[in-house]
Design an enzyme around this catalytic site. Structure first.
Site, PDB file in Angstrom:
ATOM      1  N   GLU A   1       0.886  -1.173   0.000  1.00  0.00           N
ATOM      2  CA  GLU A   1       0.000   0.000   0.000  1.00  0.00           C
ATOM      3  C   GLU A   1       0.915   1.211   0.000  1.00  0.00           C
ATOM      4  OE1 GLU A   1      -3.263   0.163  -0.102  1.00  0.00           O
ATOM      5  OE2 GLU A   1      -3.712  -1.960   0.103  1.00  0.00           O
TER       6      GLU A   1
ATOM      7  N   CYS B   1      -1.987   9.632   1.875  1.00  0.00           N
ATOM      8  CA  CYS B   1      -1.634   8.876   0.664  1.00  0.00           C
ATOM      9  C   CYS B   1      -2.636   9.148  -0.449  1.00  0.00           C
ATOM     10  CB  CYS B   1      -1.559   7.387   0.967  1.00  0.00           C
ATOM     11  SG  CYS B   1      -3.058   6.740   1.717  1.00  0.00           S
TER      12      CYS B   1
HETATM   13  P1  NAD Z   1       8.482   4.809   4.437  1.00  0.00           P
HETATM   14  O1  NAD Z   1       8.489   4.026   3.180  1.00  0.00           O
HETATM   15  O2  NAD Z   1       9.602   5.718   4.716  1.00  0.00           O
HETATM   16  O3  NAD Z   1       8.380   3.856   5.719  1.00  0.00           O
HETATM   17  C1  NAD Z   1       7.305   2.967   5.890  1.00  0.00           C
HETATM   18  C2  NAD Z   1       7.689   1.929   6.913  1.00  0.00           C
HETATM   19  O4  NAD Z   1       8.712   1.105   6.367  1.00  0.00           O
HETATM   20  C3  NAD Z   1       8.222   2.481   8.221  1.00  0.00           C
HETATM   21  O5  NAD Z   1       7.726   1.710   9.288  1.00  0.00           O
HETATM   22  C4  NAD Z   1       9.723   2.286   8.084  1.00  0.00           C
HETATM   23  O6  NAD Z   1      10.409   2.158   9.311  1.00  0.00           O
HETATM   24  C5  NAD Z   1       9.776   0.982   7.318  1.00  0.00           C
HETATM   25  N1  NAD Z   1      11.013   0.781   6.555  1.00  0.00           N
HETATM   26  C6  NAD Z   1      11.834   1.710   6.032  1.00  0.00           C
HETATM   27  N2  NAD Z   1      12.842   1.109   5.369  1.00  0.00           N
HETATM   28  C7  NAD Z   1      12.663  -0.225   5.501  1.00  0.00           C
HETATM   29  C8  NAD Z   1      13.378  -1.363   5.041  1.00  0.00           C
HETATM   30  N3  NAD Z   1      14.485  -1.244   4.307  1.00  0.00           N
HETATM   31  N4  NAD Z   1      12.892  -2.585   5.362  1.00  0.00           N
HETATM   32  C9  NAD Z   1      11.760  -2.719   6.080  1.00  0.00           C
HETATM   33  N5  NAD Z   1      11.046  -1.677   6.554  1.00  0.00           N
HETATM   34  C10 NAD Z   1      11.490  -0.438   6.262  1.00  0.00           C
HETATM   35  O7  NAD Z   1       7.085   5.587   4.429  1.00  0.00           O
HETATM   36  P2  NAD Z   1       6.555   6.637   5.481  1.00  0.00           P
HETATM   37  O8  NAD Z   1       7.304   7.915   5.276  1.00  0.00           O
HETATM   38  O9  NAD Z   1       6.514   6.039   6.827  1.00  0.00           O
HETATM   39  O10 NAD Z   1       5.045   6.799   4.994  1.00  0.00           O
HETATM   40  C11 NAD Z   1       4.668   7.696   3.996  1.00  0.00           C
HETATM   41  C12 NAD Z   1       4.355   6.939   2.732  1.00  0.00           C
HETATM   42  O11 NAD Z   1       3.330   5.985   2.997  1.00  0.00           O
HETATM   43  C13 NAD Z   1       3.797   7.838   1.662  1.00  0.00           C
HETATM   44  O12 NAD Z   1       4.304   7.461   0.412  1.00  0.00           O
HETATM   45  C14 NAD Z   1       2.303   7.559   1.738  1.00  0.00           C
HETATM   46  O13 NAD Z   1       1.607   7.876   0.561  1.00  0.00           O
HETATM   47  C15 NAD Z   1       2.298   6.107   2.048  1.00  0.00           C
HETATM   48  N6  NAD Z   1       1.018   5.683   2.602  1.00  0.00           N
HETATM   49  C16 NAD Z   1       0.224   4.846   1.873  1.00  0.00           C
HETATM   50  C17 NAD Z   1      -1.014   4.453   2.366  1.00  0.00           C
HETATM   51  C18 NAD Z   1      -1.903   3.517   1.596  1.00  0.00           C
HETATM   52  O14 NAD Z   1      -2.808   2.946   2.199  1.00  0.00           O
HETATM   53  N7  NAD Z   1      -1.700   3.331   0.299  1.00  0.00           N
HETATM   54  C19 NAD Z   1      -1.427   4.903   3.618  1.00  0.00           C
HETATM   55  C20 NAD Z   1      -0.599   5.751   4.340  1.00  0.00           C
HETATM   56  C21 NAD Z   1       0.632   6.121   3.821  1.00  0.00           C
END
Ligand code: NAD
Length: 516
Positions: free
Chosen positions: A247, A281
């Site tokens: 997502e 998002c």
């Molecule tokens: P991010 O990708 O930076 O991090 C998401 C999660 O992944 C965090 O818990 C982070 O610690 C973890 N993570 C980071 N690197 C990792 C790795 N190498 N291996 C495993 N886990 C890892 O995203 P964010 O800044 O936390 O969230 C914002 C993003 O999420 C935006 O792009 C937003 O649009 C999206 N989002 C999507 C939805 C949806 O339902 N489609 C909902 C909310 C947010």
């Protein structure tokens, strides 16, 4: 500051910790352990044991337990919302709305899992008419959930609540920006469902902890975050063929037709673009309005957006950028758009260009970004192609609905969209032409409040679905079962059947299929 207990069973406490902070001030909120593979593995193991007992319960008992959790979350709404507000910086009312929506979803998942997943008989067809056939959706086992910070309850609960309702255990790694909220969710679960310790646990940390969860042997990994991180996590999952749900982000467009209610459209665009400081998002980032109403729409959007201020007080419409550094991304997108010839009727980065410096100041730096409305933005600018995730919106004029649809669909993201149109029927017809996982007609984000609707995207917005029946089924494996009721007249699965009888069966079947 307090050390938090995430409920994972560990022989020795991890030495490393990290600090969560108030994004508005940088003030420390709490220290949390950095969990590594040695902490994640026992959490998954405990989940597996508790999950086996959970899966064996009748669906009605699981429903009862999950509704107890829901009731406790509702009773503790103030505490949960306060945690969300403290860690994300969003206004308390926004945090409360987030928790309310989550309660609706949890309630729906709990009440509908039995019906959606129960054994269903299917027709067998002629060659297997001696069989009874059915399909049932079995839980997967332990689901790993990696969450983002922008809606730290609503978003991960779209996976956690539905995975639990489908009969699984869950190990959840919240964002490193919102660990306390994740820990609180698990603590309330344990309080509401004390017989199932280990069924839902939280591990805290950043990328390394998430990577450890992805590599831990969970039976599915549900990820919400950016597409760049999704690729990395999917790579880890690929090594063990762990099923993966992505997502990711969006670049959602709103289409406005000539006969749309422009006040309603402007109101929705402003809320969809600026709410939660644009950190949604499926927030509004692009608007395509037909030329006849473009100027009027822009005026009405600017009129409304001009009144909104970011901040921390009760008058603030929205809070800070939660992630340090995000203000720079917003600034880069706005500056690039202006350099490419876009206009900025609100939030021009050149303060001298406007007679009202307080309203038109460049995003001031720091975690607070004032509203920015851009117009006539070239389609190849980052403000039109990349997720900005800030309180900005780009409003472009298009010749007609066909061009609006073409431009909306040209994004590499495909998450949500909205259509504003005088005719509901025409609006729905336009919606069906959009490459988006969810579309609202004459509102924005209307789909987010309907638990029965699946949610998810395609392209850089990811794949798979949370919410709704599809969201429940996504956390199960379908199992097909046939039960032989009587011996068939000609048994095609036996070496003992004479060749002549098999030939007659082939001739009969061929005749049946060539008739129609
Ligand atoms: P991010 O990708 O930076 O991090 C998401 C999660 O992944 C965090 O818990 C982070 O610690 C973890 N993570 C980071 N690197 C990792 C790795 N190498 N291996 C495993 N886990 C890892 O995203 P964010 O800044 O936390 O969230 C914002 C993003 O999420 C935006 O792009 C937003 O649009 C999206 N989002 C999507 C939805 C949806 O339902 N489609 C909902 C909310 C947010």
């Amino acid at each position: 500051m307090t050390d938090t207990d995430t409920g994972t069973s560990r022989k020795a406490p991890p030495t490393a910790t990290f600090t969560s902070r108030d994004p508005a001030t940088g003030r420390p909120l709490a220290d949390h352990p950095v969990h590594g593979p040695e902490d994640v593995a026992p959490a998954v193991e405990r989940g597996r044991a508790a999950g086996a007992r959970w899966a064996a319960l009748p669906a009605a008992r699981r429903r009862g337990h999950l509704l107890s959790w829901k009731r406790l979350l509702a009773a503790e709404l103030d505490a949960v919302a306060a945690s969300v507000a403290a860690e994300t910086g969003k206004p308390l009312q926004d945090a409360e709305l987030e928790v309310l929506l989550t309660l609706e979803h949890l309630s729906w998942a709990a009440r509908n899992a039995g019906r959606v997943l129960r054994r269903r008989r299917v027709r067998t067809g002629l060659p297997a008419s001696n069989q009874a056939a059915s399909v049932v959706h079995r839980p997967l086992g332990v689901v790993g959930v990696i969450g983002p910070w922008n809606y730290p309850v609503y978003t991960p609960m779209g996976s956690i609540g539905y995975a639990l309702a489908a009969g699984n255990a869950v190990v959840f790694k919240p964002s490193e920006y919102t660990p306390g909220t994740g820990v609180l969710l698990a603590r309330l679960f344990d309080a509401a469902v004390p017989d199932f310790a280990g069924l839902f646990t939280v591990v805290t940390g950043a990328a390394e902890t998430g990577a450890a969860l992805a590599a831990s042997g969970v039976d599915k990994l549900a990820f919400t975050g950016s597409p760049g991180t999704a690729r990395k996590v999917m790579e880890v999952c690929a090594r063990s063929l762990t099923p993966f749900l992505a997502e990711c982000g969006g670049k959602d467009a709103v289409l406005v037709t000539a006969d749309a209610d422009l006040d309603a459209a402007a109101d929705a665009v402003v809320w969809g673009a600026l709410g939660n400081a644009g950190q949604t998002c499926a927030g509004v980032e692009r608007v395509y309005a037909v030329r006849a109403v473009h100027a009027q729409l822009c005026d009405r959007v600017v009129e409304r957006a001009r009144l909104l201020r970011p901040g921390t007080g009760p008058d603030a419409a929205y809070g800070p950028m939660t992630m340090p550094g995000q203000s720079d991304v917003v600034r880069r997108h706005v500056d690039a758009a202006l350099a490419a010839g876009a206009g900025a009727p609100l939030g021009d980065t050149d303060a001298s260009a406007s007679p009202e410096p307080s309203d038109s100041a460049k995003p001031p730096g720091g975690p607070f970004v004032a509203p920015v409305v851009l117009v006539d933005v070239p389609e190849d600018c980052p403000a039109m192609t990349e997720e900005t995730f800030g309180p900005t919106v780009a409003i472009n004029a298009v010749a007609d609905v066909d061009e609006a649809v073409r431009r909306a669909n040209a994004s590499r993201y495909a998450l949500g969209a909205a259509v504003f149109c005088g005719s509901r029927r025409e609006g729905a017809a336009i919606a069906s032409r959009l490459r988006a996982g969810a579309v609202s007609v004459n509102s924005v984000l209307g789909f987010a409040a309907v638990p029965a609707l699946p949610f998810g995207g395609s392209g850089d917005s990811g794949f798979g679905r949370i919410h709704g029946a599809e969201g429940l089924r996504g956390f199960t494996a379908p199992q097909s079962v046939t039960v032989r009721r009587f011996a068939p007249p000609v048994d095609l699965t036996s070496f003992a059947t004479p060749a002549a009888a098999k030939a007659r069966a082939v001739a009969l079947t061929r005749w049946l299929h060539t008739r129609r």
